[in-house]
Design an enzyme around this catalytic site. Sequence first.
Site, PDB file in Angstrom:
ATOM      1  N   ALA A  98     -10.991  15.038  -9.166  1.00 12.36           N
ATOM      2  CA  ALA A  98     -10.445  14.156  -8.145  1.00 12.36           C
ATOM      3  C   ALA A  98     -11.393  14.063  -6.963  1.00 12.36           C
ATOM      4  CB  ALA A  98      -9.077  14.679  -7.702  1.00 12.36           C
ATOM      5  N   CYS A 110     -11.232  12.103  -4.547  1.00 12.41           N
ATOM      6  CA  CYS A 110     -10.514  11.853  -3.301  1.00 12.41           C
ATOM      7  C   CYS A 110      -9.973  13.126  -2.684  1.00 12.41           C
ATOM      8  CB  CYS A 110      -9.363  10.888  -3.541  1.00 12.41           C
ATOM      9  SG  CYS A 110      -9.911   9.361  -4.270  1.00 12.41           S
ATOM     10  N   TRP A 147      14.807  -4.301  10.922  1.00 13.39           N
ATOM     11  CA  TRP A 147      13.687  -5.130  10.477  1.00 13.39           C
ATOM     12  C   TRP A 147      12.495  -4.202  10.274  1.00 13.39           C
ATOM     13  CZ3 TRP A 147      14.515 -10.300   9.568  1.00 13.39           C
ATOM     14  CH2 TRP A 147      15.663 -10.864  10.140  1.00 13.39           C
TER      15      TRP A 147
END
Lengths: 477, 477
Positions: free
Chosen positions: A42, A44, A461
Amino acid sequence: MTDPVVIVGGDAAGLSAASKLSREDPDREVIVFERGRWVSYAHCGEPYFVKGEVDELDDLLSLSPAEIDERGIDLRREHEVVAIDTDARTVSVAGPEDSFEQPYGDLVVATGATARTDPIAGSELTGAFTIHGLDSAAAVRAMLTPPDEFDVDDLGGGDSLDHELVARYGAMAPPETAAIVGGGYVGVEMAEALDAWDVDVHLFQRSALPVPMFGEAVGETVADHLRERGVDLHLGAEVDRVLGEDGRVTGVRCEDGSTLDAELAVVGVGVTPNVEIVENTPVELGEGGAIAVDEYGETAVEDVYAAGDCAEDHHVVTGETAWVPLGLTANRAGRAIGRTLAGTPTETGGIAGTAVVKAFEQECGRTGIIDADEARDAGFDPVSRTITAGSRSGYYPGNEETTVTLVADRASGRLIGGSIVGKDRAAVRIDTVATALEGGLTVDEVERLDLAYAPPFSPVWDPVLVAAKVLNGALEE
Amino acid sequence: MTDPVVIVGGDAAGLSAASKLSREDPDREVIVFERGRWVSYAHCGEPYFVKGEVDELDDLLSLSPAEIDERGIDLRREHEVVAIDTDARTVSVAGPEDSFEQPYGDLVVATGATARTDPIAGSELTGAFTIHGLDSAAAVRAMLTPPDEFDVDDLGGGDSLDHELVARYGAMAPPETAAIVGGGYVGVEMAEALDAWDVDVHLFQRSALPVPMFGEAVGETVADHLRERGVDLHLGAEVDRVLGEDGRVTGVRCEDGSTLDAELAVVGVGVTPNVEIVENTPVELGEGGAIAVDEYGETAVEDVYAAGDCAEDHHVVTGETAWVPLGLTANRAGRAIGRTLAGTPTETGGIAGTAVVKAFEQECGRTGIIDADEARDAGFDPVSRTITAGSRSGYYPGNEETTVTLVADRASGRLIGGSIVGKDRAAVRIDTVATALEGGLTVDEVERLDLAYAPPFSPVWDPVLVAAKVLNGALEE
């Protein structure tokens, strides 16, 4: 008997292809050539290993060589494919003991990308790192650890680890000052990692803001936050040389002649696709310089596929090819090619250029086309609006400012991109925008999405809806 | 001169309509009749006020009466509309001092919903609460607070608060045991709220699992988690009566005759739309018993609109009407009607039935159609798969199990619903699924979504993608 499927490269794309193929067609012979010792790791996770949040290198391995063997995949580490002959359908392989020609029935090029160092002289000095590969990450952590606390066995990695390299760094005094060259993914993640070791961190970014691929609004928030967290930010500062003495890093120098003393330098100025092995073949490159492929990942040459950081993809917004080397799409394209080779033609899937990065506590996300010039080049008339809204109901503890930018095409009203930044669940919210891009939604449709609302998770919202409302208003003007 | 716009109900839908209209057409006269004293408040925040995470009732008010006045809205609190005459275009209003007829040019019915108590005898006893309204929430918190620490002024709420009620509860000894009747939103949120006051919490749920609208996988996780957190869970237990003595709650009784002693009872067994005032008018109800409306929120009677918890909506998956009383869609429909009345016809937008709820640390989300019977009723052939994946890269700290269910229609391959549960950023991930529903995506398309990946936020394959992969495999069988 059919010649084997040969896969060049043993990381995300290559091993995804090999695994899927061996699962769906166990009788087909699969050989993976990997030039290094590390496989299936990995990338990342490297900054978090350097930081120490991830204990051992082994934690970063998705599959061990033994597990790969169990899947019936013939993995050959330290075997470099140095040439491809698409007429003869063979690859030339340089192994640790001998060189040989390997015939293939199908070929998958998954050679990845290499961290660029060419713009910065001195990147080869001891104490300069690209953090592209586990040896590099292990060496940095070794250098950061005080010699009397350092034990190479703490790092894990077994026989894949370059023990000599790491032992050498482990014996050095930890740096007091680090210069990070480049404020992209690697730059901001390494700022966090080095800060955790109480190093004095300087970050140099050529453009006016860090993480430029995330747009201005994210860049401004990240710049403020990096400074809040004690990072010395040098913006509009182009480093042209890592300085050294006796082969060791002593600092960096900018184009304007200014210098900084530092014992450690991280060079994160982008990656370049590993396409050398196709250079003298009929395999074609795309405009981005990576290997051009069709929707199944097949190159201009029949039975030759390419996937991952060395290959291009199709962009869901522009419909054009694009080179966006990232983890998910590498895994996905490899997996699709494996399935196609097993007899079920499977499209690799489009990319939206979705990316997220953590800059200390700020979560940043982006997807689609957010740069106005890039949008115009793709034939859009971009309209963009940026809003800041709460991540939760205003009265609920943990509510954090969340800044969203949405970009639309004026003529069609279609959403073409967006970005987000905030400390509370901001990153995963970019998936709403990425999914809207895939669905080809207009801003009007995004404004009316029935998104989740409950005080602990979102205001009535959602910030993405607030941005859509404002952008929709702008489109109506 | 045109008669005014009359709005019945001063909460989310009603005041959203009034605000939007007054902003876009400031000259149009708007009168809002609200039968209670509270206006524009956040229902969904009540459990967190009871818990004490939200300090004051005022924190839950979106707009004060003074702010509403500033917007040019003529708000009349304690004015109940008792009848509508659609021929004469008038409403009959009972105010605190007199009753009168009010002519209207356009009428918006936004009367909301009322918590059901009819299935449970004894809900009127002192110590029994529905947590539907701020007085009810304030009374519970008053009862939970030890009398010597109680001060009515700590609650906020000004002259809207029923001081007499709250003072009475504030003088009572705090309960040792609480019975929650109903394991839906109110039930699980109140379990967390009451637990924070060190009350012994019993939750009774008629069906086999809590939060049934979130499906089995979420229900199982929530049941386990509630028990872990010390809630006494009584599943398949139908409470038919709140028991009392001298007008005070003393416990609850189940249909099978078993009883539990408790001094506090919360009854959360659903809500019913407030549609009495349209009963003798040509305004029609839908199958769900709420007011039927077209895509602009207009009822069967011209110039009469309805929005919020008293009205139906259009479901984006089924294309049919549905009654799903939730906060965002109430606000959105009200706002759209306000805009339509100001001269710009605006659709209220479809609903996907997206909902999220926090059960202690578990974040739950759902959207679309997840119940197999409901899917079949809507003409689908549902195929469903449930997976558990990590919320982050496995090696990154804070990785939590995340369970995703996705449901598709076999014939079309279209995604029709999904649910999610987990402790780390699970709730907002349901928005990816909700957006995919809006885009009409197939499971195949969802599997190839370019979603965000970075170790701190998501594994390479986001849990939603893992679920799509597995469901897509099932569809291919």
